[in-house]
Design a protein around this motif. Structure first.
Motif, PDB file in Angstrom:
ATOM      1  N   LEU A 132      -4.331  25.967   2.163  1.00  0.00           N
ATOM      2  CA  LEU A 132      -5.249  24.847   1.982  1.00  0.00           C
ATOM      3  C   LEU A 132      -4.469  23.557   1.718  1.00  0.00           C
ATOM      4  CD1 LEU A 132      -8.169  23.936   1.749  1.00  0.00           C
ATOM      5  CD2 LEU A 132      -8.097  24.522  -0.671  1.00  0.00           C
ATOM      6  N   ILE A 133      -3.422  23.638   0.945  1.00  0.00           N
ATOM      7  CA  ILE A 133      -2.600  22.461   0.625  1.00  0.00           C
ATOM      8  C   ILE A 133      -2.016  21.868   1.913  1.00  0.00           C
ATOM      9  CG2 ILE A 133      -0.554  21.648  -0.603  1.00  0.00           C
ATOM     10  CD1 ILE A 133      -2.314  22.491  -2.728  1.00  0.00           C
ATOM     11  N   ASN A 134      -1.479  22.715   2.763  1.00  0.00           N
ATOM     12  CA  ASN A 134      -0.904  22.243   4.015  1.00  0.00           C
ATOM     13  C   ASN A 134      -1.962  21.572   4.880  1.00  0.00           C
ATOM     14  OD1 ASN A 134       1.298  21.911   5.828  1.00  0.00           O
ATOM     15  ND2 ASN A 134       0.522  23.615   7.047  1.00  0.00           N
ATOM     16  N   ALA A 135      -3.150  22.150   4.945  1.00  0.00           N
ATOM     17  CA  ALA A 135      -4.245  21.556   5.730  1.00  0.00           C
ATOM     18  C   ALA A 135      -4.617  20.180   5.180  1.00  0.00           C
ATOM     19  CB  ALA A 135      -5.452  22.489   5.730  1.00  0.00           C
ATOM     20  N   VAL A 136      -4.705  20.069   3.856  1.00  0.00           N
ATOM     21  CA  VAL A 136      -5.047  18.781   3.226  1.00  0.00           C
ATOM     22  C   VAL A 136      -3.952  17.752   3.513  1.00  0.00           C
ATOM     23  CG1 VAL A 136      -5.353  17.621   1.002  1.00  0.00           C
ATOM     24  CG2 VAL A 136      -6.537  19.771   1.460  1.00  0.00           C
ATOM     25  N   VAL A 137      -2.698  18.155   3.386  1.00  0.00           N
ATOM     26  CA  VAL A 137      -1.582  17.240   3.674  1.00  0.00           C
ATOM     27  C   VAL A 137      -1.671  16.742   5.122  1.00  0.00           C
ATOM     28  CG1 VAL A 137       0.931  17.138   3.988  1.00  0.00           C
ATOM     29  CG2 VAL A 137      -0.034  18.117   1.907  1.00  0.00           C
ATOM     30  N   LEU A 138      -1.958  17.638   6.047  1.00  0.00           N
ATOM     31  CA  LEU A 138      -2.059  17.239   7.452  1.00  0.00           C
ATOM     32  C   LEU A 138      -3.230  16.295   7.696  1.00  0.00           C
ATOM     33  CD1 LEU A 138      -1.135  20.556   9.219  1.00  0.00           C
ATOM     34  CD2 LEU A 138       0.009  18.368   9.498  1.00  0.00           C
ATOM     35  N   ILE A 139      -4.367  16.587   7.097  1.00  0.00           N
ATOM     36  CA  ILE A 139      -5.544  15.712   7.276  1.00  0.00           C
ATOM     37  C   ILE A 139      -5.256  14.324   6.728  1.00  0.00           C
ATOM     38  CG2 ILE A 139      -7.921  15.345   6.501  1.00  0.00           C
ATOM     39  CD1 ILE A 139      -8.223  18.463   6.666  1.00  0.00           C
ATOM     40  N   VAL A 140      -4.683  14.263   5.543  1.00  0.00           N
ATOM     41  CA  VAL A 140      -4.346  12.956   4.949  1.00  0.00           C
ATOM     42  C   VAL A 140      -3.314  12.231   5.820  1.00  0.00           C
ATOM     43  CG1 VAL A 140      -3.238  11.842   2.964  1.00  0.00           C
ATOM     44  CG2 VAL A 140      -4.974  13.616   2.605  1.00  0.00           C
ATOM     45  N   THR A 141      -2.340  12.962   6.337  1.00  0.00           N
ATOM     46  CA  THR A 141      -1.318  12.358   7.199  1.00  0.00           C
ATOM     47  C   THR A 141      -1.942  11.765   8.453  1.00  0.00           C
ATOM     48  OG1 THR A 141       0.397  13.869   6.420  1.00  0.00           O
ATOM     49  CG2 THR A 141       0.764  12.826   8.565  1.00  0.00           C
ATOM     50  N   LEU A 142      -2.820  12.531   9.104  1.00  0.00           N
ATOM     51  CA  LEU A 142      -3.442  12.052  10.343  1.00  0.00           C
ATOM     52  C   LEU A 142      -4.303  10.814  10.087  1.00  0.00           C
ATOM     53  CD1 LEU A 142      -4.312  15.489  11.953  1.00  0.00           C
ATOM     54  CD2 LEU A 142      -2.484  13.904  12.618  1.00  0.00           C
ATOM     55  N   PHE A 143      -5.081  10.825   9.005  1.00  0.00           N
ATOM     56  CA  PHE A 143      -5.885   9.645   8.684  1.00  0.00           C
ATOM     57  C   PHE A 143      -4.998   8.452   8.328  1.00  0.00           C
ATOM     58  CE2 PHE A 143      -9.542  12.494   8.357  1.00  0.00           C
ATOM     59  CZ  PHE A 143     -10.509  11.715   8.980  1.00  0.00           C
ATOM     60  N   ALA A 144      -3.917   8.703   7.597  1.00  0.00           N
ATOM     61  CA  ALA A 144      -3.007   7.616   7.218  1.00  0.00           C
ATOM     62  C   ALA A 144      -2.359   6.987   8.447  1.00  0.00           C
ATOM     63  CB  ALA A 144      -1.938   8.132   6.256  1.00  0.00           C
ATOM     64  N   VAL A 145      -1.944   7.808   9.393  1.00  0.00           N
ATOM     65  CA  VAL A 145      -1.353   7.278  10.627  1.00  0.00           C
ATOM     66  C   VAL A 145      -2.388   6.461  11.386  1.00  0.00           C
ATOM     67  CG1 VAL A 145      -0.410   7.920  12.890  1.00  0.00           C
ATOM     68  CG2 VAL A 145       0.408   9.061  10.836  1.00  0.00           C
ATOM     69  N   ASP A 146      -3.611   6.959  11.447  1.00  0.00           N
ATOM     70  CA  ASP A 146      -4.672   6.241  12.149  1.00  0.00           C
ATOM     71  C   ASP A 146      -4.961   4.886  11.497  1.00  0.00           C
ATOM     72  OD1 ASP A 146      -6.668   6.362  14.312  1.00  0.00           O
ATOM     73  OD2 ASP A 146      -8.104   6.250  12.645  1.00  0.00           O
ATOM     74  N   VAL A 147      -5.053   4.856  10.184  1.00  0.00           N
ATOM     75  CA  VAL A 147      -5.301   3.597   9.463  1.00  0.00           C
ATOM     76  C   VAL A 147      -4.121   2.646   9.639  1.00  0.00           C
ATOM     77  CG1 VAL A 147      -5.577   2.589   7.155  1.00  0.00           C
ATOM     78  CG2 VAL A 147      -6.916   4.587   7.815  1.00  0.00           C
ATOM     79  N   ALA A 148      -2.904   3.169   9.531  1.00  0.00           N
ATOM     80  CA  ALA A 148      -1.712   2.326   9.702  1.00  0.00           C
ATOM     81  C   ALA A 148      -1.674   1.709  11.096  1.00  0.00           C
ATOM     82  CB  ALA A 148      -0.444   3.141   9.443  1.00  0.00           C
ATOM     83  N   LEU A 149      -2.015   2.500  12.122  1.00  0.00           N
ATOM     84  CA  LEU A 149      -2.041   1.948  13.486  1.00  0.00           C
ATOM     85  C   LEU A 149      -3.119   0.884  13.648  1.00  0.00           C
ATOM     86  CD1 LEU A 149      -1.357   4.927  15.911  1.00  0.00           C
ATOM     87  CD2 LEU A 149       0.024   2.895  15.534  1.00  0.00           C
ATOM     88  N   SER A 150      -4.258   1.072  12.989  1.00  0.00           N
ATOM     89  CA  SER A 150      -5.312   0.054  13.111  1.00  0.00           C
ATOM     90  C   SER A 150      -4.858  -1.269  12.503  1.00  0.00           C
ATOM     91  CB  SER A 150      -6.620   0.532  12.481  1.00  0.00           C
ATOM     92  OG  SER A 150      -6.508   0.603  11.081  1.00  0.00           O
ATOM     93  N   TYR A 151      -4.154  -1.221  11.359  1.00  0.00           N
ATOM     94  CA  TYR A 151      -3.610  -2.448  10.768  1.00  0.00           C
ATOM     95  C   TYR A 151      -2.514  -3.045  11.658  1.00  0.00           C
ATOM     96  CZ  TYR A 151      -6.087  -1.962   6.340  1.00  0.00           C
ATOM     97  OH  TYR A 151      -7.063  -1.890   5.384  1.00  0.00           O
ATOM     98  N   ALA A 152      -1.666  -2.190  12.201  1.00  0.00           N
ATOM     99  CA  ALA A 152      -0.590  -2.672  13.069  1.00  0.00           C
ATOM    100  C   ALA A 152      -1.162  -3.343  14.324  1.00  0.00           C
ATOM    101  CB  ALA A 152       0.334  -1.521  13.455  1.00  0.00           C
ATOM    102  N   LYS A 153      -2.243  -2.782  14.880  1.00  0.00           N
ATOM    103  CA  LYS A 153      -2.867  -3.387  16.065  1.00  0.00           C
ATOM    104  C   LYS A 153      -3.487  -4.738  15.733  1.00  0.00           C
ATOM    105  CE  LYS A 153      -5.536  -0.011  17.349  1.00  0.00           C
ATOM    106  NZ  LYS A 153      -6.436   0.872  18.105  1.00  0.00           N
TER     107      LYS A 153
END
Length: 150
Positions: free
Chosen positions: A55-76
């Motif tokens: 479960l921890i690994n799944a949560v880390v991955l979900i947070v990572t994917l959302f963080a990358v998505d948010v970071a790209l939206s700011y970068a764009k």
């Protein structure tokens, strides 16, 4: 940390593949596209999680994917060049009533797709009724009808 690196790598890869596949595929999903998405999701899940199904690994991955998505939206927002590279630009398919068949081919949009959008948006029946058509970066087709005389 391995999960974060895998998550960022898979995100970047899927973003690139989706971008290369074109906007049409995102706007007009078929049953084949749905099956393809399911297969990609299963394959991606295996690549992301590896042997760690915790479960921890799944949560880390979900947070990572959302963080990358948010970071790209700011970068764009900060870089129009990056936004253009990631999202593309609208493609003019019809201008002043003239069809750009080269643009249609590049975008993998058919005349029937144009007519469907014209019927749905404005109730237009023929290509002669269309002044302009644009394949938007969202994958939708915008139709501008010809002005009626009188």
């Amino acid at each position: 940390m391995d999960s974060v690196i895998r998550g960022v790598a898979i995100y970047a890869f899927l973003l690139a593949v989706t971008r290369l596949s074109g906007r049409r595929t995102m706007a007009q999903a078929t049953p084949f596209d749905f099956v393809l998405v399911l297969i990609i999701a299963e394959t991606t899940q295996q690549a992301l999680l590896g042997d760690d199904f915790s479960l921890i690994n799944a949560v880390v991955l979900i947070v990572t994917l959302f963080a990358v998505d948010v970071a790209l939206s700011y970068a764009k927002r900060a870089s129009s060049r990056l936004a253009l590279w990631l999202d593309g630009a609208p493609t003019v398919l019809i201008s002043d009533g003239r069809i750009d068949f080269h643009a249609l081919g590049r975008a993998r949009v058919s005349v029937n797709d144009l007519l469907e959008a014209a019927r749905i948006q404005h109730g237009l029946k023929t290509l002669a009724d269309i002044d302009a058509a644009v394949l938007e970066i969202s994958g939708g087709i915008s139709i501008v009808p010809k002005q009626q005389d009188g």
